[in-house]
Design a protein around this motif. Structure first.
Motif, PDB file in Angstrom:
ATOM      1  N   LYS A   1       6.992   5.800  20.869  1.00 33.95           N
ATOM      2  CA  LYS A   1       7.991   4.768  21.133  1.00 33.95           C
ATOM      3  C   LYS A   1       9.034   4.694  19.813  1.00 33.95           C
ATOM      4  O   LYS A   1       8.852   4.637  18.683  1.00 33.95           O
ATOM      5  CB  LYS A   1       7.435   3.211  20.833  1.00 33.95           C
ATOM      6  CG  LYS A   1       8.559   2.225  21.136  1.00 33.95           C
ATOM      7  CD  LYS A   1       7.858   0.845  21.252  1.00 33.95           C
ATOM      8  CE  LYS A   1       8.789  -0.432  21.456  1.00 33.95           C
ATOM      9  NZ  LYS A   1       8.226  -1.681  21.483  1.00 33.95           N
TER      10      LYS A   1
ATOM     11  N   THR B   1      13.219   2.678  19.167  1.00 31.14           N
ATOM     12  CA  THR B   1      14.054   1.746  19.643  1.00 31.14           C
ATOM     13  C   THR B   1      15.111   2.055  19.048  1.00 31.14           C
ATOM     14  O   THR B   1      15.490   2.133  17.570  1.00 31.14           O
ATOM     15  CB  THR B   1      13.443   0.378  19.130  1.00 31.14           C
ATOM     16  OG1 THR B   1      12.176  -0.076  19.626  1.00 31.14           O
ATOM     17  CG2 THR B   1      14.498  -0.736  19.761  1.00 31.14           C
TER      18      THR B   1
ATOM     19  N   TRP C   1      19.435   0.604  18.765  1.00 37.50           N
ATOM     20  CA  TRP C   1      20.099  -0.657  19.027  1.00 37.50           C
ATOM     21  C   TRP C   1      21.624  -0.076  19.442  1.00 37.50           C
ATOM     22  O   TRP C   1      22.283   0.522  18.327  1.00 37.50           O
ATOM     23  CB  TRP C   1      19.851  -1.796  18.075  1.00 37.50           C
ATOM     24  CG  TRP C   1      18.528  -2.243  17.764  1.00 37.50           C
ATOM     25  CD1 TRP C   1      17.688  -1.798  16.958  1.00 37.50           C
ATOM     26  CD2 TRP C   1      18.273  -3.563  18.442  1.00 37.50           C
ATOM     27  NE1 TRP C   1      16.500  -2.546  17.384  1.00 37.50           N
ATOM     28  CE2 TRP C   1      16.775  -3.555  18.168  1.00 37.50           C
ATOM     29  CE3 TRP C   1      18.834  -4.365  19.398  1.00 37.50           C
ATOM     30  CZ2 TRP C   1      16.134  -4.686  18.563  1.00 37.50           C
ATOM     31  CZ3 TRP C   1      18.051  -5.547  19.908  1.00 37.50           C
ATOM     32  CH2 TRP C   1      16.548  -5.457  19.406  1.00 37.50           C
TER      33      TRP C   1
ATOM     34  N   GLU D   1      19.083  -3.688  23.126  1.00 39.21           N
ATOM     35  CA  GLU D   1      18.051  -2.805  22.751  1.00 39.21           C
ATOM     36  C   GLU D   1      17.772  -1.886  23.672  1.00 39.21           C
ATOM     37  O   GLU D   1      17.536  -2.199  24.998  1.00 39.21           O
ATOM     38  CB  GLU D   1      16.709  -3.913  22.611  1.00 39.21           C
ATOM     39  CG  GLU D   1      15.405  -3.313  22.208  1.00 39.21           C
ATOM     40  CD  GLU D   1      14.328  -4.330  22.049  1.00 39.21           C
ATOM     41  OE1 GLU D   1      13.309  -3.780  21.850  1.00 39.21           O
ATOM     42  OE2 GLU D   1      14.556  -5.434  22.373  1.00 39.21           O
TER      43      GLU D   1
ATOM     44  N   GLN E   1      14.485   1.098  24.316  1.00 37.35           N
ATOM     45  CA  GLN E   1      13.403   1.684  23.936  1.00 37.35           C
ATOM     46  C   GLN E   1      13.254   2.830  24.921  1.00 37.35           C
ATOM     47  O   GLN E   1      13.646   3.038  25.751  1.00 37.35           O
ATOM     48  CB  GLN E   1      12.400   0.676  24.667  1.00 37.35           C
ATOM     49  CG  GLN E   1      12.551  -0.764  23.662  1.00 37.35           C
ATOM     50  CD  GLN E   1      11.143  -1.587  24.260  1.00 37.35           C
ATOM     51  OE1 GLN E   1      10.378  -1.299  24.773  1.00 37.35           O
ATOM     52  NE2 GLN E   1      11.246  -2.939  23.743  1.00 37.35           N
TER      53      GLN E   1
ATOM     54  N   LEU F   1      10.216   5.394  25.543  1.00 39.38           N
ATOM     55  CA  LEU F   1       8.978   5.202  25.332  1.00 39.38           C
ATOM     56  C   LEU F   1       8.242   6.572  26.133  1.00 39.38           C
ATOM     57  O   LEU F   1       8.584   6.948  27.062  1.00 39.38           O
ATOM     58  CB  LEU F   1       8.415   3.967  26.567  1.00 39.38           C
ATOM     59  CG  LEU F   1       9.148   2.585  26.065  1.00 39.38           C
ATOM     60  CD1 LEU F   1       8.746   1.638  27.128  1.00 39.38           C
ATOM     61  CD2 LEU F   1       8.482   2.158  24.723  1.00 39.38           C
TER      62      LEU F   1
ATOM     63  N   THR G   1       9.455  11.098  28.824  1.00 44.90           N
ATOM     64  CA  THR G   1       9.924  10.020  28.200  1.00 44.90           C
ATOM     65  C   THR G   1      10.813   9.182  29.273  1.00 44.90           C
ATOM     66  O   THR G   1      11.581   9.402  29.899  1.00 44.90           O
ATOM     67  CB  THR G   1      10.749  10.507  27.041  1.00 44.90           C
ATOM     68  OG1 THR G   1      10.243  11.029  25.815  1.00 44.90           O
ATOM     69  CG2 THR G   1      11.615   9.300  26.285  1.00 44.90           C
TER      70      THR G   1
ATOM     71  N   TRP H   1      13.882   2.330  28.454  1.00 46.13           N
ATOM     72  CA  TRP H   1      13.706   1.031  29.237  1.00 46.13           C
ATOM     73  C   TRP H   1      14.640   0.013  28.282  1.00 46.13           C
ATOM     74  O   TRP H   1      14.839   0.012  27.181  1.00 46.13           O
ATOM     75  CB  TRP H   1      12.404   0.466  28.748  1.00 46.13           C
ATOM     76  CG  TRP H   1      11.879  -0.635  28.802  1.00 46.13           C
ATOM     77  CD1 TRP H   1      11.129  -1.492  28.193  1.00 46.13           C
ATOM     78  CD2 TRP H   1      11.933  -1.367  30.479  1.00 46.13           C
ATOM     79  NE1 TRP H   1      11.041  -2.877  28.613  1.00 46.13           N
ATOM     80  CE2 TRP H   1      11.124  -2.935  30.154  1.00 46.13           C
ATOM     81  CE3 TRP H   1      12.300  -1.204  31.536  1.00 46.13           C
ATOM     82  CZ2 TRP H   1      11.268  -3.827  31.024  1.00 46.13           C
ATOM     83  CZ3 TRP H   1      12.346  -2.179  32.520  1.00 46.13           C
ATOM     84  CH2 TRP H   1      11.817  -3.390  32.173  1.00 46.13           C
TER      85      TRP H   1
END
Length: 318
Positions: A146, A148, A150, A155, A157, A159, A170, A173
């Motif tokens: 994972k 993240t 910004w 946000e 993500q 994953l 991948t 999200w």
């Protein structure tokens, strides 16, 4: 069965492009079952998910992005390593190209062979092949599990929820907007390509995607899905195809049948239900060959080369 043109070589008809806004920040660039590109317009930058096959084709994505924002395209995310997804990257001039470490490792191991293989399979997608710079598309940032980002207050993500279409898959999200970009883990009215897949793992990985409860989803191929019902349908359809194929191939393997026989029987069994999906005839020989491999002696996908593509096609379709 009549002789079929190799892979997608007979598919030369241009496709109609759609550019769909899914939420405040998310867009889908789709083209009637061709490989999709996802776009996230953050507060301060744009992220592109999967690049198109060539820089010339990527220019059309950029034109659509510029119709909604003039923010810089800072990030390109590769959902996996396949050439049709990554070789357009240079057109965006991104600051960063992000992929899973597993995807990076696959590019090292088989990127060159995959590039030659896919250019042979998809002449229309690689029409402006001379616009691809020499060499491969290399990630500048890799992650495991994972990551993240910004984009201002948005946000995003990245994953890695399990193996499926490849070992490096991948998804992207947007938790605030419940929008998922699935790459080729999910298709809609398009046949999953499983030549580099993990049939045992893929259904469980799809369950993890479903557990996010996406309201909207951009599949690898097919129209953008704009309601939870449509998302459910795409997840269920992809899963059914993978499970139906594995069941059919497993039956043949158990009975001691050779690959060509298993291919003929699996094709006949799946064609009534899935034969209308985009690239069905292209995918089936590769998918059955990989499934047969996984169920017999190759837990990991063997490398497809342009030569192996042709030999396999001749063996199964010749």
């Amino acid at each position: 069965m009549h002789a079929k043109a190799f892979a997608s070589q007979a598919d030369l008809q241009d496709k109609q492009v759609s550019f769909t806004q899914l939420s405040e920040h998310a867009y889908a660039y789709t083209a009637e079952g061709d490989p999709n590109t996802g776009v996230v317009v953050g507060d301060n930058a744009v992220m592109v998910i999967d690049t198109q096959a060539t820089p010339a084709m990527a220019q059309d994505v950029i034109r659509h992005i510029r119709s909604v924002t003039d923010k810089p395209i800072r990030y390109v995310v590769l959902s996996h390593y396949h050439a049709v997804r990554v070789l357009g990257a240079s057109a965006y001039q991104p600051e960063h190209i992000i992929a899973s470490q597993d995807t990076y490792d696959l590019i090292v191991e088989r990127g060159e062979q995959d590039k030659a293989s896919e250019i042979g399979r998809f002449p229309r997608l690689f029409r402006a092949v001379e616009t691809i710079p020499a060499g491969l598309t290399w990630p500048t940032i890799t992650f495991t599990g994972k990551m993240t980002l910004w984009l201002g207050k948005l946000e995003v993500q990245l994953l890695q929820l399990g193996r499926g279409h490849t070992k490096g898959d991948t998804v992207v999200w947007l938790p605030q907007e419940r929008v998922l970009f699935s790459g080729d883990l999910v298709e809609f009215d398009a046949t999953p390509y499983a030549g580099d897949a993990y049939f045992r793992d893929w259904p469980q990985t799809l369950q993890r995607l479903a557990d996010l409860q996406p309201a909207k989803l951009v599949p690898g191929r097919g129209a953008a899905l704009t309601s939870p019902d449509q998302v459910q349908q795409a997840l269920a359809g992809t899963r059914a195809f993978i499970e139906d194929m594995r069941a059919a191939v497993e039956e043949g393997v158990r009975a001691g049948k050779d690959l060509r026989t298993v291919y003929r029987e699996t094709y006949a069994r799946l064609q009534p239900k899935y034969g209308h999906w985009v690239i069905f005839d292209h995918c089936m020989p590769f998918d059955v060959a990989r499934c047969y491999d996984e169920l017999t002696q190759y837990p990991d996908p063997r490398i497809w080369t342009a030569e192996r593509d042709r030999q396999m096609w001749q063996a199964l379709e010749g």
